[in-house]
Each structure stands twice: as C-alpha cells, then as structure tokens.
Design a protein around this motif. Structure first.
Motif, short mmCIF file in Angstrom:
data_model
loop_
_atom_site.label_atom_id
_atom_site.label_comp_id
_atom_site.label_asym_id
_atom_site.label_seq_id
_atom_site.Cartn_x
_atom_site.Cartn_y
_atom_site.Cartn_z
N UNK A 119 5.26 5.16 3.24
CA UNK A 119 4.16 4.47 2.46
C UNK A 119 2.76 5.19 2.88
N UNK A 120 1.84 4.85 1.82
CA UNK A 120 0.82 5.48 1.74
C UNK A 120 -0.38 4.29 2.36
N UNK A 121 -0.02 3.14 2.10
CA UNK A 121 -0.77 1.99 2.88
C UNK A 121 0.21 0.99 3.65
N UNK A 122 -0.24 0.17 4.53
CA UNK A 122 0.80 -0.66 5.09
C UNK A 122 -0.05 -2.04 5.43
N UNK A 123 0.44 -3.19 5.16
CA UNK A 123 0.10 -4.58 5.46
C UNK A 123 0.89 -5.14 6.57
N UNK A 151 3.22 -15.69 9.01
CA UNK A 151 2.86 -15.97 7.73
C UNK A 151 1.37 -15.62 7.22
N UNK A 152 0.76 -14.94 8.12
CA UNK A 152 -0.55 -14.48 8.06
C UNK A 152 -0.69 -12.92 7.90
N UNK A 153 -1.60 -12.30 7.09
CA UNK A 153 -1.91 -10.93 7.03
C UNK A 153 -2.94 -10.77 8.31
N UNK A 154 -2.58 -9.74 9.29
CA UNK A 154 -3.37 -9.36 10.25
C UNK A 154 -3.83 -8.35 10.27
N UNK A 155 -3.31 -7.21 9.38
CA UNK A 155 -3.77 -5.95 9.31
C UNK A 155 -3.43 -5.10 8.26
N UNK A 156 -4.49 -4.51 7.33
CA UNK A 156 -4.17 -3.73 6.19
C UNK A 156 -5.15 -2.53 5.98
N UNK A 157 -4.13 -1.54 5.64
CA UNK A 157 -5.21 -0.31 5.31
C UNK A 157 -4.40 1.07 5.35
N UNK A 158 -5.03 2.06 5.41
CA UNK A 158 -4.19 3.62 5.15
C UNK A 158 -3.14 3.44 6.54
N UNK A 159 -1.99 4.01 6.13
CA UNK A 159 -0.72 4.13 7.06
C UNK A 159 -1.27 4.89 8.30
N UNK A 160 -2.03 5.82 8.09
CA UNK A 160 -2.32 6.86 9.17
C UNK A 160 -3.34 6.15 9.93
#
Length: 264
Positions: A215-219, A224-233
């Motif tokens: 993957x290039x990005x990861x969520x 049930x909630x999104x706690x982190x989202x961003x570039x995989x590195x």
C-alpha cells in the motif's frame, strides 16, 4: 491525482435487544485512481463493513459515497448495475466464494452472462486470458473448485473479479485463509496485476507487514472509528495513535518487505 472513490461520514448501525449498536462511526476515506489504500484493524473493527458500504453491498445508516464523481447511494438499480462492472470484490474465504457445483469455465463466464456482455474475441478466449493473467493453465476451465488448492482457488476468485475489466478491486483479507508462502505468492500476483491493468485497490487486512509492502497509504480502524490515516511510511514508521503503535508492535517484520522487489 484524480480521486476514484470518496466516502464521507459513513455510519452503520444495527438494532439490538438493548437498542442500537453502531459498528461504523463517521468514517471518511478517499482513494485516488491507481493507488492502493490499506484499511487495517483487528477483527470486529468495522473495516469490512466500511468496504461493503462503499460498494453498496450494504446500505449505510448515514454518510455518502461517490465513485468517479457519481453518487453511489443515489444510483437507481440500472445505474448501480452499470457501476458494479467497474468495482469488484475478492472475498477472504477462497473456499466459500466459489460455487462447488460449477466448473471454472462457468464461474468465470458468469459475470458476462449477468451483464449481458460478450467480450471482444469471444468468451472462451477471454477466459483463457484471465487464467493466464493469474498464473493458471487453460485445463483449469474443465475442473471444479474442490480440485484446486486454496491458493489456486483464490487465483480463480481474482480472475473472476477481473473479468469485466473493473477499475476498483476491494480485497477483503484475500490471503488470511492461506498459509504464508502461498499468501505471499498471491500478494505478489496482486501487485503485478495492478501494474498491468492500472487497478485501484482497497486492501483490507489486519497485517501491517502486508500493508507496508502493498500500500501507499493506510487507514487504521478501531471499534468502528478511523484513528489514523496517512502515508504508509509515516504511519508505520512514526504512528501517532496508541492503537496503531500496538498493532505494529504485535506483527513481525516480513522477509523481503524492507525494499526487496518481491515478497518472499
């Protein structure tokens, strides 16, 4: 880069004896054309529910989804049917996803029958092309699912998903039911197919090493909630959320992931 999928404020609630259970709570995601977004979290975090709402396999309680600029949730039956040609899903269990009473030729030809389409060059030629793309021999067309290993069955599932030349593939833990070596082969196949067909992936997993590789990005989802989202590195190298930190610490480094050209 142009966005292919945009989901805003997705919520999913189910009635229970005690009232309402909210299994997805305000999740917003976007996926650019040609990219792979990893959606990770432990079992029960809601990641598969999010994916199914994005494909409208289940209806959200609230929120919106747009596919290539079109409102998925507002689409009527005909528009949704046409849209489904462009978005496909590969399920977790390669055994349950194939009809045991159908030969592989029937399984792979089913999408053309459902959508009333005859591919250029004919169905049989397209079926051979699909098998070749996933590394299976043409002789597989005459056989039944029980005659294949788990990894081969998942390749058949991938071939079926590719039949109508979709743009988006949702990969719902596609290797979690396979052993490590076979799973690595399937992941490498997915990486090759993306380059060959220009596919966009939503890759659902509980494995951070797989996400780092593909993957290039990861969520990251928790309860049930999104706690982190961003570039995989960035997320894997310097996670901000405590749950993400624990998730990374709980999974080992996978051989070959630190820059090798293939997953060993």
């Amino acid at each position: 880069m142009a966005l292919l999928v945009e989901a805003e404020g997705l919520v999913k609630e189910y009635p229970t004896d005690r009232g309402v259970a909210r299994v997805v709570d305000g999740v917003s995601l976007s996926i650019a054309k040609g990219e792979t977004l990893g959606l990770v979290g432990e079992s029960g975090s809601g990641k598969s529910t999010v994916a199914r709402m994005m494909l409208r396999l289940i209806e959200p309680t609230a929120g919106s989804v747009r596919f290539d600029g079109v409102d998925v949730l507002a689409a009527n039956a005909g528009a949704l049917r046409a849209m489904r040609r462009r978005m496909q899903i590969v399920f977790q269990d390669p055994y349950a996803a194939l009809n045991p009473r159908m030969r592989v030729a029937q399984i792979l030809a089913e999408p053309f029958a459902i959508h009333g389409e005859t591919p250029a060059g004919g169905v049989e030629a397209r079926l051979r092309e699909l098998l070749d793309a996933v590394g299976l021999e043409t002789a597989a067309l005459r056989r039944y699912p029980h005659e294949f290993s788990g990894g081969q069955r998942q390749r058949i599932n991938i071939a079926r998903a590719l039949a109508l030349r979709p743009e988006l593939l949702v990969l719902d833990e596609p290797v979690s039911a396979l052993d490590v070596s076979v799973g690595a082969q399937v992941v490498n196949l997915l990486k090759d197919l993306q380059g060959e067909y220009g596919l966009t992936y939503l890759f659902i997993s509980h494995s951070m090493p797989l996400v780092r590789y593909l993957c290039g990005r990861v969520a990251v989802m928790q309860k049930g909630r999104l706690v982190e989202l961003g570039d995989v590195g960035q997320v894997c190298g310097a996670p901000r959320d405590e749950y993400t930190q624990r998730l990374i610490a709980a999974t080992p480094t996978m051989p070959g992931e630190a820059g090798a050209g293939s997953l060993q």
